[in-house]
Scaffold this motif. Structure first.
Motif, PDB file in Angstrom:
ATOM      1  N   ARG A 219       0.844  -1.193   0.000  1.00  9.16           N
ATOM      2  CA  ARG A 219       0.000   0.000   0.000  1.00  9.16           C
ATOM      3  C   ARG A 219       0.877   1.239   0.000  1.00  9.16           C
ATOM      4  O   ARG A 219       1.851   1.335   0.732  1.00  9.16           O
ATOM      5  CB  ARG A 219      -0.889   0.030   1.231  1.00  9.16           C
TER       6      ARG A 219
ATOM      7  N   GLN B 130     -10.436   6.099  -1.037  1.00  9.98           N
ATOM      8  CA  GLN B 130     -11.846   5.785  -0.877  1.00  9.98           C
ATOM      9  C   GLN B 130     -12.359   6.074   0.532  1.00  9.98           C
ATOM     10  O   GLN B 130     -13.555   6.146   0.738  1.00  9.98           O
ATOM     11  CB  GLN B 130     -12.089   4.312  -1.229  1.00  9.98           C
TER      12      GLN B 130
ATOM     13  N   TRP C   2      -1.345   6.259  -2.636  1.00  5.12           N
ATOM     14  CA  TRP C   2      -2.211   6.362  -3.793  1.00  5.12           C
ATOM     15  C   TRP C   2      -2.947   5.066  -4.126  1.00  5.12           C
ATOM     16  O   TRP C   2      -4.104   5.106  -4.512  1.00  5.12           O
ATOM     17  CB  TRP C   2      -1.404   6.806  -5.015  1.00  5.12           C
ATOM     18  N   VAL C   3      -2.245   3.916  -4.050  1.00  3.01           N
ATOM     19  CA  VAL C   3      -2.854   2.648  -4.452  1.00  3.01           C
ATOM     20  C   VAL C   3      -2.586   1.562  -3.425  1.00  3.01           C
ATOM     21  O   VAL C   3      -1.614   1.618  -2.668  1.00  3.01           O
ATOM     22  CB  VAL C   3      -2.352   2.159  -5.836  1.00  3.01           C
ATOM     23  N   SER C   4      -3.464   0.578  -3.442  1.00  4.50           N
ATOM     24  CA  SER C   4      -3.346  -0.605  -2.599  1.00  4.50           C
ATOM     25  C   SER C   4      -3.340  -1.818  -3.522  1.00  4.50           C
ATOM     26  O   SER C   4      -4.252  -1.976  -4.339  1.00  4.50           O
ATOM     27  CB  SER C   4      -4.522  -0.664  -1.630  1.00  4.50           C
ATOM     28  N   CYS C   5      -2.325  -2.668  -3.407  1.00  8.44           N
ATOM     29  CA  CYS C   5      -2.190  -3.816  -4.292  1.00  8.44           C
ATOM     30  C   CYS C   5      -2.186  -5.104  -3.480  1.00  8.44           C
ATOM     31  O   CYS C   5      -1.507  -5.195  -2.449  1.00  8.44           O
ATOM     32  CB  CYS C   5      -0.905  -3.733  -5.103  1.00  8.44           C
TER      33      CYS C   5
ATOM     34  N   CYS D  36      -4.546  -4.004  -8.224  1.00  5.33           N
ATOM     35  CA  CYS D  36      -4.402  -2.722  -7.529  1.00  5.33           C
ATOM     36  C   CYS D  36      -5.700  -1.924  -7.594  1.00  5.33           C
ATOM     37  O   CYS D  36      -6.422  -1.983  -8.582  1.00  5.33           O
ATOM     38  CB  CYS D  36      -3.271  -1.915  -8.143  1.00  5.33           C
ATOM     39  N   SER D  37      -5.948  -1.169  -6.541  1.00  2.00           N
ATOM     40  CA  SER D  37      -7.098  -0.272  -6.493  1.00  2.00           C
ATOM     41  C   SER D  37      -6.693   1.010  -5.775  1.00  2.00           C
ATOM     42  O   SER D  37      -5.706   1.047  -5.049  1.00  2.00           O
ATOM     43  CB  SER D  37      -8.273  -0.941  -5.771  1.00  2.00           C
ATOM     44  N   SER D  38      -7.457   2.039  -5.965  1.00  2.00           N
ATOM     45  CA  SER D  38      -7.161   3.339  -5.363  1.00  2.00           C
ATOM     46  C   SER D  38      -7.379   3.296  -3.851  1.00  2.00           C
ATOM     47  O   SER D  38      -8.300   2.647  -3.359  1.00  2.00           O
ATOM     48  CB  SER D  38      -8.056   4.410  -5.973  1.00  2.00           C
ATOM     49  N   THR D  39      -6.514   3.983  -3.119  1.00  2.00           N
ATOM     50  CA  THR D  39      -6.678   4.067  -1.666  1.00  2.00           C
ATOM     51  C   THR D  39      -7.492   5.286  -1.261  1.00  2.00           C
ATOM     52  O   THR D  39      -7.756   5.477  -0.083  1.00  2.00           O
ATOM     53  CB  THR D  39      -5.317   4.132  -0.950  1.00  2.00           C
TER      54      THR D  39
END
Length: 175
Positions: free
Chosen positions: A46, A67, A49-52, A62-65
């Motif tokens: 993490r 949120q 910007w992103v969490s993988c 990966c998705s955006s953090t």
């Protein structure tokens, strides 16, 4: 007798060292912002910007953090601190190059202290809220990106303290 004693001027490079500390803080802050590894585990990474997450087949998803509110707040605090550090670095560089040493250093010190407060708030908020909201069942650690954030805060604080030193009291007596 040295040349400094003959001329009646003793060079104290505190403001130059403070300028260098502000530059290092800014560089570390940019590196921390761009770092892909704030929190890592065996199959998890993490950043700000992103969490993988690594899937069973070895592919990283990966998705955006950005949120949740605490992740946005930590990012905004660090970006604001970086902006203030950049502004104070440019202001101190300008005053150092133009030779108007005494005019802006107090403002630069106040700006850097404000940046330190914002940065430390973000660096304390991030692990507390991460651990509070973490669904990880494996061991995880705060990695080098998080450490660069703390390094940046330390250099910002050092620069702010050096800008607070009143060396002009000693130098004015020699003019």
């Amino acid at each position: 007798m040295s040349a400094a004693d003959e001329d009646g001027f003793l060079l104290r490079p505190f403001k130059l060292i403070a300028l260098l500390c502000a530059f290092i803080a800014l560089a570390l802050d940019v590196a921390a912002l761009l770092s892909p590894a704030w929190v890592t585990s065996e199959s998890y990474s993490r950043s700000l910007w992103v969490s993988c997450i690594q899937a069973r087949d070895g592919v990283w998803e990966c998705s955006s953090t950005l949120q949740t509110d605490w992740q946005i707040a930590a990012l905004v605090l660090i970006l604001t601190a970086a902006t203030i550090t950049l502004l104070s670095f440019l202001l101190s560089l300008t005053s150092f190059c133009l030779g108007i040493y005494k005019r802006y250093y107090r403002v630069v010190a106040i700006l850097l202290f404000a940046a330190v407060v914002l940065h430390v708030c973000a660096l304390i908020l991030y692990p507390i809220k991460f651990i509070d909201s973490s669904m990880l069942m494996s061991y995880h650690e705060f990695n080098w990106g998080y450490g660069l954030g703390w390094g940046s805060a330390v250099f910002m604080l050092g620069a702010a303290i050096l800008y607070c030193l009143r060396t002009d009291l000693y130098e004015d007596a020699y003019y």
